[in-house]
Structure formats: structure tokens, C-alpha cells
Design an enzyme around this catalytic site. Structure first.
Site, PDB file in Angstrom:
ATOM      1  N   GLY A   1      -2.482   1.412   4.804  1.00 44.97           N
ATOM      2  CA  GLY A   1      -1.191   2.065   4.739  1.00 44.97           C
ATOM      3  C   GLY A   1      -1.276   3.491   4.234  1.00 44.97           C
TER       4      GLY A   1
ATOM      5  N   ASN B   1       0.840  -1.205   0.000  1.00 42.73           N
ATOM      6  CA  ASN B   1       0.000   0.000   0.000  1.00 42.73           C
ATOM      7  C   ASN B   1       0.876   1.256   0.000  1.00 42.73           C
ATOM      8  OD1 ASN B   1      -2.043   2.035   1.736  1.00 42.73           O
ATOM      9  ND2 ASN B   1      -3.016   0.730   0.205  1.00 42.73           N
TER      10      ASN B   1
ATOM     11  N   ARG C   1      -1.268   4.891   1.259  1.00 39.67           N
ATOM     12  CA  ARG C   1      -2.251   5.199   0.212  1.00 39.67           C
ATOM     13  C   ARG C   1      -3.651   5.242   0.796  1.00 39.67           C
ATOM     14  NH1 ARG C   1      -5.785   3.586  -3.854  1.00 39.67           N
ATOM     15  NH2 ARG C   1      -5.459   4.695  -5.822  1.00 39.67           N
ATOM     16  N   CYS C   2      -3.961   4.298   1.672  1.00 40.07           N
ATOM     17  CA  CYS C   2      -5.287   4.279   2.299  1.00 40.07           C
ATOM     18  C   CYS C   2      -5.553   5.553   3.091  1.00 40.07           C
ATOM     19  CB  CYS C   2      -5.404   3.086   3.248  1.00 40.07           C
ATOM     20  SG  CYS C   2      -5.461   1.467   2.455  1.00 40.07           S
ATOM     21  N   MET C   3      -4.506   6.126   3.689  1.00 42.12           N
ATOM     22  CA  MET C   3      -4.672   7.273   4.576  1.00 42.12           C
ATOM     23  C   MET C   3      -4.688   8.610   3.834  1.00 42.12           C
ATOM     24  SD  MET C   3      -2.458   6.323   7.984  1.00 42.12           S
ATOM     25  CE  MET C   3      -0.864   6.363   7.140  1.00 42.12           C
TER      26      MET C   3
END
Length: 410
Positions: A395, A352, A397-399
Site C-alpha cells: 500500500g 498499510n 506506506r510500502c510505496m
């Protein structure tokens, strides 16, 4: 006037992004409510905040404007009438369309200033906060011991999922699980009422008012006319075909959607947990999604006279080389493909990665095997601390929800 949304790649220099600093909603998770709130563990908030602040600081140091979701939402809700409408909708989506509990929540939350109101909704509303001696039968009959009237939203620090920028517009997403479904309401009001966006009439390719599900972690903008979207635990094939049709019909600039089927499980909930773009010709990939021959089911969608044409493929590398017009492609395996390191680091989002420029990424420091392999493949890697943030199963990218990236040079 500069566009308020411009995302035509996964790798263009990241100019503006939306983050959500973890707040007290994290402290409102209990062991009993972890499954309900989609958590496997309970992060320690003070350390999670320090880690998130370091993440934001790295972005700022590299020229990215960092906006915060709660600030944007509060600014969008300054008008009293807009705020009351938002509250009514948020309370209804929390299970109280009418009745004394709905009225009490409306009155209670109306007493806060906009930012405090937004943050309090995100944190969750306990029964004990309302001056009601008796609640509606619904609350009493369901679970009198459950402490919350409105559940906390601890997943909000994963800003990628409720909405996703695509070109000069975005999707505002119908999320899969009840625990996260209210989250995209914030973005709906931000786009409609925040002066940064409302004045530009940002195009919404797909609203949250659907029955089929899609989440931003499955939406990858490969370039200015190609998307990859995961068929996953969180995104359905029907939703992919629907958003593809909207993009094709509304002069979005997008004429190709690659649907990639990944395993339907919690460990690999979104496409970006197993596959991300990090450079013009480089991708991270968790080897477990591919056969030994490097195959995975994928479908290429194009506009056609009678609707949408669909072609089935199995060779992911060849599909990407063809649609991106590349002679070769570098698929970088999570954990270097090691049978122990790869699943271990994928669990902590080793795949991620957040690209902040071509060949430059932000990753969790705990995924040291994957990070070393990225460096060996020529990438610049910024590591962030990750003992607590990673407990939420997401991770860098998710955040992050990119709003503006620099266009890539042709």
C-alpha cells in the site's frame, strides 16, 4: 546545510520522499514468472502509472518533495568509473561474475546514458538483446527457454523495503528473496555518490552486506529514540538484534527497539502490512495478529553493560503506552474487526497507511470499511485509486521511502 535524512517519527509532516513510478518491469511479468518475481497477479501498467501519479500528486499538494529512485540512481552514476563499478556489481549479483556473458552485458549496458541504463536494468535484460550466438554453459544448462539474462525488478515501486531512514541515517537492507536482493544496490550507490547525500556522509546503521535479512516494511520509527521492528517473513530476529546493537553503539539517539513477532506468511509479509502508526496515540492494527485478549509476542531491547538487554512481553497496548509515555492508546482495527472485511481489506493493505502529518494519512480507496473507521476515529484520510497498484501486495506506506519528516514538538 539542511540534513539529507531526518526521520524521527512515523507521523511528522512528510517533507521529502523517494518513490518509483512503475515502469516496463511490470510488463515483463508473466504467469509463469509470478512466483519467481513475488507477484500474485499482473498489474495493467497504464492504469498503475495513473494511480501512482495520483499518489505522487497528493503528496506534492500536501507539501512533500517527491524524488524518483531512477533519477537519483542515474545522477549518482554520472561518473564513468562509478558507473562501470556499479555495472560490474549489478551484473555479478545477477549471476554473472565473469565470463563472456558478463563481458557482453557490461559492454551492452555501458552504451546507454545513465538514466536509460538504470531503467533498462530495472526492466530486465532479455537474451535476445545481446549480440551473442552462444552463452556461457551456465545459461544454456539451466533453462534455455527462459527469456531473461537479468530479471526484471517489478517490486521496485515498493521503495520502503530496500532501505529505511532512521534518525539522521539509514539501513541499507539485505533483502530476503533473490527477486528483490539487487534492489538495495541502487540506494547504496545513491548514498555514496549522489551529491545530495555524499557531501553529508550519511550514516549507515547497517549495510546490505550481511547474511541475515531485514526489510524496510518491518522498520517503524515511533519517535526520536524508539523503533518497532517486525520479526516476520522478511526480517529475522538476528538482524533486529544486529541493527539494535549498531544503533545503541553509534550515538544514533535510539535506545529502545521493540521486536514484534507477526505471522510468517505472504499475506502479512511485513509489520507495516498489519500495524502502522497514524497519530501520537493512534495505530492501525489487523486484528488477526492479536489474541482475543489483545496479546502478541514482543520483546523490548535496550543497551546494557554486557551488550543488549531483552525483556519479553505479551500485551502490545501496554508496551506501547509504557515506552511512549501515554495514558491511553487507540488501536484502530482493519475492516472494523469484521471477520470478512478485516482479512479482505488487509489483503489489499488496509493497514498499510502512510502518515503525511499527525492524524493525516494516505490510503487505498478500495479499503472503504477501514477508511470510514479511520475517519470515525478523527483522522483525515486521502484516498488514492488502487485497482492495479494493489496487485503487487503493498500500500501507500510500502510505496514510499521518507527521507525527511519534520520533528515532532515535544
Amino acid at each position: 546545510m539542511t540534513a539529507s535524512i531526518n526521520v524521527k517519527s512515523e507521523i511528522g509532516k512528510l517533507t521529502t520522499v523517494i518513490l518509483k513510478r512503475p515502469g516496463k518491469e511490470i510488463e515483463n511479468i508473466t504467469p509463469a514468472t509470478m512466483p519467481r518475481l513475488l507477484f500474485d497477479d499482473i498489474p495493467y501498467l497504464p492504469i498503475a502509472q495513473k494511480e501512482h501519479d495520483q499518489f505522487a500528486e497528493i503528496l506534492k499538494q500536501n507539501g512533500t518533495e517527491v524524488l524518483y529512485l531512477d533519477d537519483l540512481a542515474a545522477e549518482a552514476l554520472k561518473d564513468t568509473n562509478v558507473r562501470q563499478k556499479f555495472l560490474q556489481q549489478m551484473i555479478a549479483e545477477s549471476g554473472f561474475k565473469q565470463g563472456k556473458t558478463a563481458d557482453a552485458l557490461q559492454d551492452y549496458l555501458s552504451g546507454f546514458a545513465p538514466l536509460a541504463m538504470v531503467q533498462h536494468i530495472m526492466e530486465g535484460i532479455r537474451k535476445e538483446e545481446l549480440p551473442l550466438k552462444t552463452f556461457d554453459l551456465k545459461n544454456i544448462s539451466e533453462n534455455n527457454d527462459y527469456p531473461f539474462l537479468m530479471d526484471p525488478m517489478p517490486n521496485l515501486y515498493f521503495t520502503r523495503d530496500p532501505a529505511a531512514s532512521i534518525g539522521d541515517g539509514l539501513s541499507i537492507n539485505r533483502m530476503t528473496f533473490t527477486a528483490r536482493r539487487r534492489e538495495s544496490l541502487f540506494m547504496e550507490y545513491i548514498i555514496a555518490h549522489h551529491q545530495r547525500f555524499a557531501s553529508q556522509r550519511v550514516r549507515v546503521w547497517r549495510t546490505r552486506n550481511h547474511h541475515t535479512r531485514i526489510e524496510g516494511g518491518d522498520e517503524l520509527v515511533l519517535n526520536d529514540h524508539i523503533l518497532a521492528i517486525g520479526v516476520s517473513q522478511r526480517t529475522s530476529a538476528e538482524a533486529i538484534q544486529d541493527i539494535a546493537g549498531s544503533l545503541f553503539e553509534n550515538a544514533s539517539g535510539y535506545d529502545t527497539v521493540i521486536a514484534i513477532k507477526i505471522p510468517n506468511n505472504h499475506a502479512m509479509m511485513h509489520l507495516d502490512t498489519v500495524f502502522t502508526m497514524v497519530n501520537y496515540d493512534q495505530f492501525t492494527v489487523h486484528p488477526a495478529i492479536l489474541t482475543k485478549q489483545g496479546q502478541i509476542d514482543s520483546w523490548i531491547l535496550h543497551p546494557a553493560k554486557d551488550g543488549i538487554s531483552i525483556e519479553h512481553h505479551r500485551d502490545l497496548k501496554q508496551v506501547l503506552k509504557t515506552v511512549l509515555d501515554l495514558d491511553d492508546l487507540d488501536l484502530i482495527p482493519t475492516g472494523n474487526g469484521d471477520p470478512i472485511a478485516a482479512p479482505r481489506e488487509q489483503w489489499n493493505d488496509g493497514s498499510n497507511t502512510l502518515a503525511i502529518a499527525p492524524g493525516e494519512v494516505v490510503t487505498y480507496n478500495r479499503n472503504y470499511v477501514s477508511n470510514e473507521i479511520l475517519r470515525k476515529h478523527g483522522l483525515k484520510v486521502h484516498e488514492i485509486l488502487s485497482s492495479e497498484l494493489s496487485r503487487g501486495r503493498g500500500g501507500p506506506r510500502c510505496m514510499s521511502m521518507p527521507l525527511i519528516r519534520e520533528d515532532l514538538k515535544k
